[in-house]
Design a protein around this motif. Sequence first.
Motif, PDB file in Angstrom:
ATOM      1  N   MET A 153     -28.624 -55.987  81.503  1.00  0.00           N
ATOM      2  CA  MET A 153     -28.293 -54.993  80.474  1.00  0.00           C
ATOM      3  C   MET A 153     -26.784 -54.936  80.378  1.00  0.00           C
ATOM      4  SD  MET A 153     -29.335 -53.008  78.190  1.00  0.00           S
ATOM      5  CE  MET A 153     -28.918 -51.584  77.192  1.00  0.00           C
ATOM      6  N   PRO A 180     -23.949 -53.233  78.452  1.00  0.00           N
ATOM      7  CA  PRO A 180     -23.409 -52.261  77.492  1.00  0.00           C
ATOM      8  C   PRO A 180     -21.968 -52.604  77.144  1.00  0.00           C
ATOM      9  CG  PRO A 180     -23.347 -51.347  79.697  1.00  0.00           C
ATOM     10  CD  PRO A 180     -24.007 -52.697  79.825  1.00  0.00           C
ATOM     11  N   GLY A 213     -27.762 -54.522  74.901  1.00  0.00           N
ATOM     12  CA  GLY A 213     -28.753 -53.780  74.153  1.00  0.00           C
ATOM     13  C   GLY A 213     -28.675 -54.130  72.679  1.00  0.00           C
ATOM     14  N   CYS A 268     -31.068 -60.101  73.636  1.00  0.00           N
ATOM     15  CA  CYS A 268     -30.833 -58.662  73.644  1.00  0.00           C
ATOM     16  C   CYS A 268     -31.962 -57.960  74.387  1.00  0.00           C
ATOM     17  CB  CYS A 268     -30.679 -58.114  72.232  1.00  0.00           C
ATOM     18  SG  CYS A 268     -32.081 -58.423  71.146  1.00  0.00           S
ATOM     19  N   LYS A 269     -31.631 -56.782  74.906  1.00  0.00           N
ATOM     20  CA  LYS A 269     -32.523 -56.057  75.816  1.00  0.00           C
ATOM     21  C   LYS A 269     -32.978 -54.746  75.182  1.00  0.00           C
ATOM     22  CE  LYS A 269     -34.165 -54.733  79.960  1.00  0.00           C
ATOM     23  NZ  LYS A 269     -33.247 -54.560  81.095  1.00  0.00           N
ATOM     24  N   MET A 270     -34.220 -54.374  75.484  1.00  0.00           N
ATOM     25  CA  MET A 270     -34.739 -53.069  75.090  1.00  0.00           C
ATOM     26  C   MET A 270     -35.594 -52.494  76.216  1.00  0.00           C
ATOM     27  SD  MET A 270     -36.917 -54.886  72.072  1.00  0.00           S
ATOM     28  CE  MET A 270     -35.469 -55.914  71.782  1.00  0.00           C
TER      29      MET A 270
END
Length: 527
Positions: A224, A226, A251, A278-280
């Motif tokens: 992740m 940011p 994200g 991308c991460k969720m």
Amino acid sequence: MKTLYYGGPIRTMETDAPAGALLVENGVIAAVGDLETLRARAGNAAEIDLEGRTLLPGFIDAHSHFSGAAYALLQAPLGEETDFAGIAQALTRFIADNRVPQGTWVVGKGYDQTALAEQRHPARALLDRVSASHPIMIVHQSGHMGVFNTCALELLGVTPDTLAPAGGAIGKEGGVLTGYMEENAFLYYQQQVPAPDLADLLDACRRTQQMYASHGVTTVQEGMLPESLFPLYRELLARNMLELDVVAYPGVDALDTACDVFPGSVRRYDRHFKLGGCKMFLDGSPQGRTAWMRTPYQGTEDGYCGYGTMTDSALREALLHAYRSGMQPIAHCNGDAAAAQYLSAVAVIERAHPDFRDLRPVMIHAQLLDIDQMDKAEQLGIIPSFFIAHVYHWGDTHIRNFGLERASRISAAHAALDRGIRFTFHQDTPVLPPDMLETVWCAVCRLTKGGVTLGADQRIPAKDALRAVTEHAAYQYFEEARRGTLRPGKAADLVLLDADPLAVPPDRLRDIRVLETIKAGETVWRA
């Protein structure tokens, strides 16, 4: 530069039989075969006799948090504490040993309420007794929840009237803050905590790479990313400090900015750094009882099933953004309800855009992805990355939370294997050290700390477990042509072990020692 390896099992992960020799030239595997043939070709190559030790492809970390592991080196370790008094003492020692000035943040990492005598999360009153003049945050071992003291809450502007963001909770009792937060609330306020000194953090990143390499890992994930971490990675790249490959997943809301800030890293490596997708987040932690389940947790009177963190429409929009950007989506799903949400959303996108599956969507953790959901995962081309070490570390907790029958189906690797699903394994570092041999042992033996065999029918052979941390992990990263097996033309990412994991009894797998880790032909760690 040429190096010829021989004299021990060379497990290529391409065939069942070990190779007799392997030739490396300029960081690339030049040939694999019998010793005499390769020796004739090698010319003046340096020769390394393995002396019976075993050579394998370097292990590939399918999911972890590289910067989180670096930060953890600068935080008070709480993972070994067994009660509230121990937590307070560890924090007090950390403040004294590091001469932390008043007003400076103190962070403790790795407490686990299921391992504490009190069997509950600490509260701010405990942390207030440690210090009223240092803002203190302690982070749960899962990373999904934590506790703040009064000083920290005041600095963050949190009051009893503060509303928790959707998909999160701020603890209150009788209208008074307890200091506890979970999921989106905790993650939001955690990101407001100031970063450590840059020089200290860069040194921690150096040491963290050595820690990964000591476990034979040659490719690492930043699970992740940011925007607050962008400056750190700019410094790491500017100083050429990355020795291992790092694949990062911002994200969805930070994806476009990340691509602008790191244009040379979009889907390719620049100084060992790649933006992989991308991460969720779709839910929380099963041991923290925030994973989103289709059936209630044991011992709840109100039918509590945990909860999700994204709406269906927000998830579909995030997946569409990933598709339009050509970036791989990875989604944190622990509970089977979260898995169902992800499966449903991916199915909607694939009906409209059949080539979405070419992005190789990943379901991170997939711990409670149930057997009845496996066929749909296979149809959609989803790669489950199982946090299978939960079987050992929290299997007994899962039995209490879900009952033995349901807990026996966590990380159902055999069901995935039966369906021909490519799956990977990970340790979610810093939740656990990146010990891939422990992960392999967990998949093969499926024993809990309490000695319970948890889902004997979900055990898999050692070779398939090794493929999950080599060949299949390379596929997850779109790097199957570059690494994951030992084949001519692939990078010489290698790990040397003191025993052959395909020859030892299953109960000995986690006792195997890493002796040396080699990245692109160069030793990056040696015992």
